[in-house]
Write an enzyme that holds these catalytic residues in place. Structure first.
Site, PDB file in Angstrom:
ATOM      1  N   LYS A   1       0.837  -1.200   0.000  1.00 52.60           N
ATOM      2  CA  LYS A   1       0.000   0.000   0.000  1.00 52.60           C
ATOM      3  C   LYS A   1       0.871   1.248   0.000  1.00 52.60           C
ATOM      4  CE  LYS A   1      -3.918  -1.822   2.725  1.00 52.60           C
ATOM      5  NZ  LYS A   1      -4.982  -1.693   1.735  1.00 52.60           N
TER       6      LYS A   1
ATOM      7  N   ARG B   1     -10.340 -11.472   1.596  1.00 50.77           N
ATOM      8  CA  ARG B   1     -11.202 -12.495   0.987  1.00 50.77           C
ATOM      9  C   ARG B   1     -10.521 -13.850   0.962  1.00 50.77           C
ATOM     10  NH1 ARG B   1     -11.728  -9.085  -4.426  1.00 50.77           N
ATOM     11  NH2 ARG B   1     -11.390  -7.454  -2.888  1.00 50.77           N
TER      12      ARG B   1
HETATM   13  N1  BES Z   1      -8.233  -3.843   4.405  1.00 50.08           N
HETATM   14  C1  BES Z   1      -8.378  -3.357   3.078  1.00 50.08           C
HETATM   15  C2  BES Z   1      -9.685  -2.586   2.859  1.00 50.08           C
HETATM   16  C3  BES Z   1      -9.857  -1.292   3.598  1.00 50.08           C
HETATM   17  C4  BES Z   1      -9.662  -0.082   2.970  1.00 50.08           C
HETATM   18  C5  BES Z   1     -10.317  -1.276   4.914  1.00 50.08           C
HETATM   19  C6  BES Z   1      -9.872   1.105   3.647  1.00 50.08           C
HETATM   20  C7  BES Z   1     -10.518  -0.097   5.595  1.00 50.08           C
HETATM   21  C8  BES Z   1     -10.315   1.095   4.972  1.00 50.08           C
HETATM   22  C9  BES Z   1      -8.373  -4.530   2.107  1.00 50.08           C
HETATM   23  O1  BES Z   1      -7.594  -5.616   2.470  1.00 50.08           O
HETATM   24  C10 BES Z   1      -7.830  -4.030   0.813  1.00 50.08           C
HETATM   25  O2  BES Z   1      -6.686  -3.688   0.773  1.00 50.08           O
HETATM   26  N2  BES Z   1      -8.663  -4.017  -0.191  1.00 50.08           N
HETATM   27  C11 BES Z   1      -8.272  -3.562  -1.486  1.00 50.08           C
HETATM   28  C12 BES Z   1      -8.825  -4.529  -2.496  1.00 50.08           C
HETATM   29  C13 BES Z   1      -8.282  -4.351  -3.880  1.00 50.08           C
HETATM   30  C14 BES Z   1      -6.825  -4.680  -3.917  1.00 50.08           C
HETATM   31  C15 BES Z   1      -9.058  -5.242  -4.812  1.00 50.08           C
HETATM   32  C16 BES Z   1      -8.868  -2.172  -1.693  1.00 50.08           C
HETATM   33  O3  BES Z   1      -9.980  -1.902  -1.229  1.00 50.08           O
HETATM   34  O4  BES Z   1      -8.184  -1.343  -2.284  1.00 50.08           O
HETATM   35 MN    MN Z   2      -5.588  -5.403   1.884  1.00 50.52          MN
END
Ligand code: BES
Ligand code: MN
Ligand code: ZN
Length: 497
Positions: free
Chosen positions: A279, A353
């Site tokens: 990230k 997931r």
């Molecule tokens: N934990 C994150 C989602 C999240 C984002 C939670 C903001 C709380 C606040 C999740 O694991 C994630 O990184 N999701 C990605 C999915 C994508 C790579 C398909 C996302 O939402 O960007």
């Molecule tokens: Mn994630």
């Protein structure tokens, strides 16, 4: 905090803060507000005029009674328009007044209930929501700060008015206390950073909860997890030096024959760096909250013995830390889940997931009557619904409807998102049964549809809590930080079974 009923003449009550409510559309002051105004020789009305206080929802105004009544201060609280008043606004009014009490370091507070005249609100609902507002609104996470000597609110009294039942009000106080304490427990756990709560620490917490609450507890280590074939979960966990722990708690009703069992599954990523699909630093901040679903499950499990529902409840968490490193899973890796399906991992940041796929397979083997999962799953859900509302999806419309009703009663904003079979092809992989990401559209929905592949025929709902799990500044009954979202809805729903 001591919460009790006050029966005497409130003008003679020795309290730091006497609260009176004002509806925006009140032509003239009513009830306790009118009585205080009379005792203060119309000063209340005067100050309201001078300060242009109209009773807008959540606005407050402090007034000094200059010894004309026994209370040290009077706090006016705006209740908004009377026809827009709800049980949740009642709850929020109490959260707001305890924040006002904190600002003046009041140690005691006395307040009537609001908006009950001519309405269908029962005494118990009034005192339950008021208690929740008080206990949720006074929450703060200050464990790691230097202790300052401050006076805090210690005594809250609710005015008993004509026609109210003390017993029913006490019952509401009891129920509200259980729900709010459980929520605050979840908040405390979520607010702990990743260097304190890793998967092993979360499992230890689960063990303590089980011991205290008399639940059965099964914790699995890496060896046991791989024996079960949870390849997707292990793929996520392998990048971290902190090993994963699979947590399974069970509440069984005592001395009753439970007809039903349900499984609640929480996403338990103790920190989400994104893994090799790392990230950007701005998005990585606050990712300690990626264990929120798990903490909600633990908080609910802990308080079940207090509400004694006649249903067996399984609490399930596949705890892991998502980290990059020499052993981390790569984009392109193909993993196999407990039910034999293969997944092409194209983005290691879509890790929730993957862990939930195996957790849902495990939960399904217990043959529950229903399953509920809670997960901070997608940023897309926050884009879709905003940061105050959870997204609810599932494979059983009646179940979704019933749960949404429970959430509303509990004062948590949740909203349905539709599964759309036109989007199924987005999850098709050329080399495996599924891939773990779709494209940029409908990301909360494709994530939910991905989970559906691991649920089978069991009635199931998925709650994406990515938005409301954490809020820097806070709102309503959430003073800022972790919110403990889902705890009250789940407790309310489980009590209704
Ligand atoms: N934990 C994150 C989602 C999240 C984002 C939670 C903001 C709380 C606040 C999740 O694991 C994630 O990184 N999701 C990605 C999915 C994508 C790579 C398909 C996302 O939402 O960007
Ligand atoms: Mn994630
Ligand atoms: Zn995540």
């Amino acid at each position: 905090m001591k919460i009790q009923i006050y029966k005497g003449d409130f003008l003679k009550a020795k309290t730091d803060l006497l609260v009176v409510g004002i509806f925006e559309d009140d032509k003239k002051l009513k009830g306790p507000a009118a009585e205080v105004n009379a005792a203060l020789k119309n000063a209340l009305q005067g100050v309201m005029r001078d300060e242009n206080f109209k009773g807008e929802f959540e606005k407050t105004l402090l007034v000094h009674p200059l010894g004309r009544i026994s209370a040290k201060r009077v706090c006016l609280i705006g209740l908004g328009k009377s026809k827009e008043f709800t049980t949740d606004r009642h709850r929020r009014a109490f959260a707001r007044m305890v924040q006002a009490a904190k600002n003046v370091q009041a140690e005691s507070l006395l307040s009537p209930f609001f908006g009950w005249e001519g309405k269908a609100l029962t005494d118990k609902e009034l005192s339950k929501t008021a208690t929740e507002g008080v206990l949720l609104g006074t929450y703060s996470f200050e464990k790691y700060k230097k202790k300052e000597k401050k006076h805090g609110l210690r005594n809250v009294s609710f005015m008993l008015e004509a026609g109210m039942s003390g017993t029913r009000i006490q019952a509401g106080i009891r129920e509200g206390t259980v729900a709010a304490q459980a929520t605050n427990f979840a908040r405390d756990l979520v607010n702990e950073p990743g260097n304190v709560i890793n998967p092993v620490a979360l499992a230890n917490t689960a063990r303590q909860i089980a011991k205290k609450a008399g639940l059965s507890c099964r914790i699995l280590n890496v060896k046991q997890i791989s024996k079960l074939g949870m390849g997707a979960y292990l793929g996520v966990a392998q990048g971290s030096i902190n090993p994963p722990r699979f947590i399974h708690l069970t509440y069984r009703p005592r001395g009753k024959s439970a007809k039903k069992s349900i499984a609640i599954v929480g996403k338990g990523i103790t920190f989400d760096s994104g893994g090799l699909s790392i990230k950007p630093s701005d998005s990585m901040q606050t990712m300690k909250i990626d264990k929120s679903g798990a903490c909600t499950v633990l908080a609910v499990m802990q308080s079940l013995p207090q509400i004694r529902p006649n249903v067996t409840v399984h609490g399930i968490i596949a705890a892991a830390e998502n980290m990059p490193g020499g052993r981390a899973q790569r984009p392109d890796d193909i993993v196999r889940t407990m039910n034999g399906k293969t997944i092409e991992v194209l983005n290691t940041d879509a890790e929730g997931r993957l862990t939930l796929a195996d957790a849902l397979c495990y939960a399904g083997r217990l043959k529950p009557y229903q399953m509920i999962d809670l997960a901070t799953l997608t940023g897309a859900c926050v884009v879709a619904l905003g940061e105050y509302t959870s997204g609810v999806m599932g494979n059983d419309q009646a179940f979704i409807d019933k749960f949404l009703k429970s959430a509303k009663d509990a004062g948590e904003q949740m909203w349905p998102l539709p599964f759309d079979d036109n989007m199924k092809e987005k999850l098709k992989s050329s080399v495996a049964d599924l891939k773990n990401i779709g494209n940029r559209y409908g990301g909360a929905i494709t994530a939910g549809m991905f989970l559906r592949e691991f649920v089978g025929d069991i009635p199931w709902i998925h709650i994406d809590i990515a938005g409301p799990a954490f809020h820097e500044k806070g709102w309503g009954c959430n003073p800022g930080g972790a919110t403990g979202v889902g705890v009250r809805s789940l407790l309310h729903y489980i009590s209704s079974l």
